[in-house]
Design a protein around this motif. Structure first.
Motif: not given
Lengths: 286, 63
Positions: B42-43, B47, B35-36, B19, B50, A221, B26-27, B38-40, A109
């Motif tokens: 989700v991760i 975490l 879109a990005h 995010y 977990l 998407r 950041f990053m 959403v990825s951040h 990511v």
């Protein structure tokens, strides 16, 4: 993108995602070798096509290991409900997979975009492919040294420690570099953790499944992008071809690694990588 | 370790939310923030989940 190009790319994805030869490297190098200048890798319709190929590959892996995954998921849920870890083999493997997936999930990511922007062209991909071959040779050499030590013996997957699983997962994240193979890197790490070739391959494929599946889901998407419907038929056909190719590949590789090692793939990566690098420096790759 | 697990879960949950709201970048790659993010998101939330499972393993009664 023509239908023939779509079929070749689907076949390439399905096979090279699981063979330790880098699918990303091949999907950069093969179009460059064949001068497919009509393919724009940043185009949303092409990305939609790639998403379906990845989904097809992930589905093939899930279908191949369906019994194992079913047992793992049931054991994981049971252990969470119970609130305790047990000695169950599937539960142990499940938690090893969860722990091993964290490094590649986080690093993927955070770094996927900058790494691809830096190295997503033929010359670096060719160099990394050659390096991938050298890594496999080094892994096999270290493995032979381990086997020469009578104090060390192969262990089954469930006897890996969580730290070793993180190590294998971390090795897998080197596949963010085009040319470095996900399965190759994680297999080499598995071998260095005293797994035999068959178990290292199986752990590598199990570890790759949630990563490939999640990566494809996060990119769905692109399927809604304007113009994506134009490639819908190609994508569906490509997804089926990639799934069949991936299923046949994993079945072949699991038989292959019962009695063979990574060196033939090392030679392939080294020779193809060096040749493609020379061609790219001579301007023969587009 | 139980407080640490809860604290980390909270940190990852808040980080994911930030995010998701686009408050932090950041990053992430500029230009395609949604879109990005959403990825951040989700991760971060995975975490956090977990960490909660880690907390659960430490909280359950022993045999």
């Amino acid at each position: 993108m023509t239908d023939i190009q779509a079929l070749i790319l689907a076949l390439l994805q399905g096979v090279s995602e699981l063979f330790p030869v880098s699918s990303l490297g091949h999907t950069i190098l093969v179009p460059a070798l064949l001068h497919w200048t009509n393919i724009d890798r940043a185009n949303p319709t092409f990305l939609a096509f790639v998403v379906v190929l990845h989904l097809g590959t992930a589905v093939a892996l899930i279908v191949y290991y369906r019994a194992r995954w079913w047992a793992i998921v049931r054991a994981l849920v049971a252990s969470v409900v119970r609130g305790r870890l047990s000695d169950d083999r599937d539960e142990r493997i499940g938690w090893l997979l969860v722990v091993g997936t964290i490094p590649v999930g986080v690093l993927g990511v955070l770094f996927e975009e900058p790494v691809r922007a830096l190295f997503g062209s033929p010359a670096p991909a060719a160099l990394f492919l050659a390096a991938n071959g050298l890594v496999m040779f080094a892994g096999e050499a270290l493995r032979r040294r381990q086997l020469a030590n009578p104090a060390r013996a192969d262990r089954p997957i469930e006897h890996l420690s969580f730290a070793q699983s993180v190590l294998v997962g971390f090795a897998q994240s080197f596949a963010l570099l085009p040319g470095i193979s996900r399965s190759g890197a994680s297999m080499v790490a598995g071998l260095l953790c005293d797994l035999d070739h068959e178990d290292a391959a199986e752990f590598s494929f199990l570890l790759a499944t949630p990563v490939i599946f999640a990566a494809a889901l996060l990119e769905t998407r692109y399927l809604m992008a304007p113009g994506a419907h134009v490639v819908l038929l190609q994508a569906l056909l490509g997804g089926v071809v990639a799934a069949v190719a991936a299923y046949v590949s994993v079945a072949f590789l699991m038989r292959y690694f019962k009695s063979n090692d990574l060196r033939p793939f090392g030679w392939y990566c080294l020779i193809v990588g060096v040749c493609c690098y020379i061609l790219s420096k001579r301007g023969l790759l587009s | 370790m139980k407080p640490l697990a809860l604290l980390l879960a909270l940190v990852f949950f808040v980080l994911g939310a930030l995010y998701g709201l686009g408050t932090i970048n950041f990053m992430t790659k500029s230009g395609t923030e949604h879109a990005h993010h959403v990825s951040h998101l989700v991760i971060c939330w995975v975490l956090a989940l977990l960490c909660l499972i880690w907390y659960r393993f430490q909280s359950a009664p022993t045999r």
